[in-house]
Design a protein around this motif. Structure first.
Motif, PDB file in Angstrom:
ATOM      1  N   GLY A 152       0.819  -1.215   0.000  1.00  0.00           N
ATOM      2  CA  GLY A 152       0.000   0.000   0.000  1.00  0.00           C
ATOM      3  C   GLY A 152       0.849   1.260   0.000  1.00  0.00           C
ATOM      4  O   GLY A 152       0.519   2.251  -0.672  1.00  0.00           O
ATOM      5  N   ALA A 153       1.947   1.225   0.740  1.00  0.00           N
ATOM      6  CA  ALA A 153       2.848   2.381   0.774  1.00  0.00           C
ATOM      7  C   ALA A 153       3.476   2.614  -0.589  1.00  0.00           C
ATOM      8  O   ALA A 153       3.617   3.764  -1.038  1.00  0.00           O
ATOM      9  N   TRP A 154       3.852   1.530  -1.276  1.00  0.00           N
ATOM     10  CA  TRP A 154       4.478   1.689  -2.592  1.00  0.00           C
ATOM     11  C   TRP A 154       3.489   2.236  -3.611  1.00  0.00           C
ATOM     12  O   TRP A 154       3.841   3.095  -4.427  1.00  0.00           O
ATOM     13  N   VAL A 155       2.251   1.786  -3.548  1.00  0.00           N
ATOM     14  CA  VAL A 155       1.218   2.303  -4.454  1.00  0.00           C
ATOM     15  C   VAL A 155       1.040   3.810  -4.221  1.00  0.00           C
ATOM     16  O   VAL A 155       0.938   4.600  -5.180  1.00  0.00           O
ATOM     17  N   ALA A 156       1.023   4.214  -2.955  1.00  0.00           N
ATOM     18  CA  ALA A 156       0.878   5.642  -2.635  1.00  0.00           C
ATOM     19  C   ALA A 156       2.061   6.441  -3.163  1.00  0.00           C
ATOM     20  O   ALA A 156       1.893   7.561  -3.674  1.00  0.00           O
ATOM     21  N   LEU A 157       3.255   5.894  -3.076  1.00  0.00           N
ATOM     22  CA  LEU A 157       4.439   6.579  -3.593  1.00  0.00           C
ATOM     23  C   LEU A 157       4.387   6.677  -5.118  1.00  0.00           C
ATOM     24  O   LEU A 157       4.762   7.702  -5.699  1.00  0.00           O
TER      25      LEU A 157
ATOM     26  N   GLN B 122      10.001  -9.104  -3.486  1.00  0.00           N
ATOM     27  CA  GLN B 122       8.548  -9.007  -3.399  1.00  0.00           C
ATOM     28  C   GLN B 122       8.051  -7.725  -4.067  1.00  0.00           C
ATOM     29  O   GLN B 122       7.082  -7.749  -4.831  1.00  0.00           O
ATOM     30  N   LEU B 123       8.726  -6.611  -3.800  1.00  0.00           N
ATOM     31  CA  LEU B 123       8.327  -5.328  -4.385  1.00  0.00           C
ATOM     32  C   LEU B 123       8.410  -5.387  -5.915  1.00  0.00           C
ATOM     33  O   LEU B 123       7.484  -4.948  -6.614  1.00  0.00           O
ATOM     34  N   LEU B 124       9.499  -5.910  -6.425  1.00  0.00           N
ATOM     35  CA  LEU B 124       9.699  -5.941  -7.874  1.00  0.00           C
ATOM     36  C   LEU B 124       8.716  -6.866  -8.584  1.00  0.00           C
ATOM     37  O   LEU B 124       8.559  -6.789  -9.809  1.00  0.00           O
ATOM     38  N   GLU B 125       8.044  -7.723  -7.811  1.00  0.00           N
ATOM     39  CA  GLU B 125       7.053  -8.635  -8.391  1.00  0.00           C
ATOM     40  C   GLU B 125       5.616  -8.154  -8.191  1.00  0.00           C
ATOM     41  O   GLU B 125       4.670  -8.869  -8.532  1.00  0.00           O
ATOM     42  N   TYR B 126       5.433  -6.925  -7.654  1.00  0.00           N
ATOM     43  CA  TYR B 126       4.068  -6.397  -7.527  1.00  0.00           C
ATOM     44  C   TYR B 126       3.411  -6.387  -8.906  1.00  0.00           C
ATOM     45  O   TYR B 126       4.004  -5.883  -9.882  1.00  0.00           O
ATOM     46  N   PRO B 127       2.188  -6.899  -9.038  1.00  0.00           N
ATOM     47  CA  PRO B 127       1.529  -6.895 -10.351  1.00  0.00           C
ATOM     48  C   PRO B 127       1.218  -5.490 -10.857  1.00  0.00           C
ATOM     49  O   PRO B 127       1.080  -5.291 -12.067  1.00  0.00           O
ATOM     50  N   ASP B 128       1.115  -4.527  -9.926  1.00  0.00           N
ATOM     51  CA  ASP B 128       0.819  -3.150 -10.317  1.00  0.00           C
ATOM     52  C   ASP B 128       2.050  -2.256 -10.220  1.00  0.00           C
ATOM     53  O   ASP B 128       1.927  -1.031 -10.111  1.00  0.00           O
ATOM     54  N   LEU B 129       3.231  -2.857 -10.305  1.00  0.00           N
ATOM     55  CA  LEU B 129       4.463  -2.079 -10.261  1.00  0.00           C
ATOM     56  C   LEU B 129       4.583  -1.203 -11.509  1.00  0.00           C
ATOM     57  O   LEU B 129       4.579  -1.704 -12.632  1.00  0.00           O
ATOM     58  N   LYS B 130       4.686   0.093 -11.281  1.00  0.00           N
ATOM     59  CA  LYS B 130       4.854   1.051 -12.379  1.00  0.00           C
ATOM     60  C   LYS B 130       6.181   1.786 -12.273  1.00  0.00           C
ATOM     61  O   LYS B 130       6.721   2.234 -13.284  1.00  0.00           O
ATOM     62  N   VAL B 131       6.664   1.944 -11.047  1.00  0.00           N
ATOM     63  CA  VAL B 131       7.887   2.702 -10.796  1.00  0.00           C
ATOM     64  C   VAL B 131       8.824   1.850  -9.942  1.00  0.00           C
ATOM     65  O   VAL B 131       8.470   1.459  -8.832  1.00  0.00           O
ATOM     66  N   LYS B 132       9.994   1.564 -10.466  1.00  0.00           N
ATOM     67  CA  LYS B 132      10.982   0.800  -9.702  1.00  0.00           C
ATOM     68  C   LYS B 132      11.658   1.693  -8.663  1.00  0.00           C
ATOM     69  O   LYS B 132      11.828   2.893  -8.890  1.00  0.00           O
ATOM     70  N   PRO B 133      12.071   1.112  -7.538  1.00  0.00           N
ATOM     71  CA  PRO B 133      12.867   1.904  -6.589  1.00  0.00           C
ATOM     72  C   PRO B 133      14.193   2.293  -7.232  1.00  0.00           C
ATOM     73  O   PRO B 133      14.831   1.479  -7.903  1.00  0.00           O
TER      74      PRO B 133
END
Length: 280
Positions: free
Chosen positions: A120-125, A149-160
């Motif tokens: 949820g925090a990553w989506v907000a960012l 885990q983060l890099l495998e989010y299905p809704d990943l649009k922006v990489k750290p």
């Protein structure tokens, strides 16, 4: 040795920054202003530090007085709210930085939530980046398991763009660093001076004499030559200058190997150690 690093989104970050952890708002206001006068262009704060407004106020004051373009300064802060609480936390950060217009980088300060909360925090960012008010996003104190885990989010649009970790010769985190680099994530080194715990080390003292620099400069230069982005902290105006004077000299291959060999997984801040934070 370049004074800048290009991140995976094309943004450019100065390769040495000033950290303001455990710096009072009053001291932060003074030391940030003086750091900008001394040549720093990269300041690293956090909600947890309780000095964001002092930091951004000092930046705004210096920009106005010098007529310097805002784009010359790279400002970072960090959030420690997750899930539905992340968005209002980001809005508070933006409010505290309104004097400088936008935030260059916001990090999740540590993976201190369950998987759902971190997501949820990553989506907000990501939404903050889409709004244009935040230019880049990343993480801090994330282990490889958290990053995977983060890099495998299905809704990943922006990489750290970065993972900020405690890094110094006594804590090299080689496997985690390799994982970050394999995935295009730069490594920022907080506590690159080991919070003073290793000042007086006989090899570091000998190297400081050999190169006619301070022990702190030896540690910062080690960090740079290993490809990290160090964030030394000081409230001393004198040390501000010397900590940035690390670009026109270099450690030899043999001296780098001497420092590399000191790795003993010495964690000076165990509360932020990513290896102790499970996925859930």
């Amino acid at each position: 040795m370049s004074k800048f690093v290009t991140l995976n989104n094309g943004a450019v970050i100065p390769s040495v920054g000033l950290g303001v952890y455990l710096t009072t708002a009053e001291d932060a206001s003074r030391i940030v202003y003086e750091s900008l006068k001394a040549g720093y262009r990269h300041i690293d704060s956090a909600v947890f530090y309780e000095n964001e407004e002092a930091v951004t106020g000092a930046i705004a004051k210096w920009l106005k007085e010098t007529g310097t373009d805002r784009k010359e300064i790279f400002y970072t802060t960090k959030i420690l709210k997750f899930g539905d609480e992340a968005k209002p936390e980001i809005e508070k950060c933006l409010e505290k930085s309104k004097s400088i217009g936008y935030i260059d980088l916001i990090l999740i300060h540590a993976p201190l939530a369950n998987s759902e909360g971190r997501h949820g925090a990553w989506v907000a960012l990501q939404d903050a980046v889409a709004s244009g008010k935040v230019k880049s996003i990343g993480v801090s104190n994330y282990g490889a398991h958290h990053l995977k885990q983060l890099l495998e989010y299905p809704d990943l649009k922006v990489k750290p763009v970065v993972n900020q970790l405690e890094i110094h010769p006594w804590l090299a985190r080689k496997e985690l660093v390799k994982y970050c680099r394999d995935n295009g994530i730069e490594v920022q080194a907080f506590s690159p001076l080991v919070r003073g715990y290793r000042f007086g080390d006989e090899d570091v003292v000998a190297l400081s004499k050999k190169y006619n620099v301070s022990e702190a400069q030896i540690m910062i230069r080690w960090s740079l030559q290993n490809g990290f982005i160090p964030l030394p902290k000081t409230v001393s105006e004198t040390r501000l200058v010397s900590n940035l004077d690390v670009f026109d000299w270099s450690l030899s291959k043999e001296d780098m190997a001497l420092l590399d060999a000191k790795d003993e997984h010495f964690v000076s801040m165990p509360e932020w150690d990513p290896s102790t934070n499970p996925l859930d």
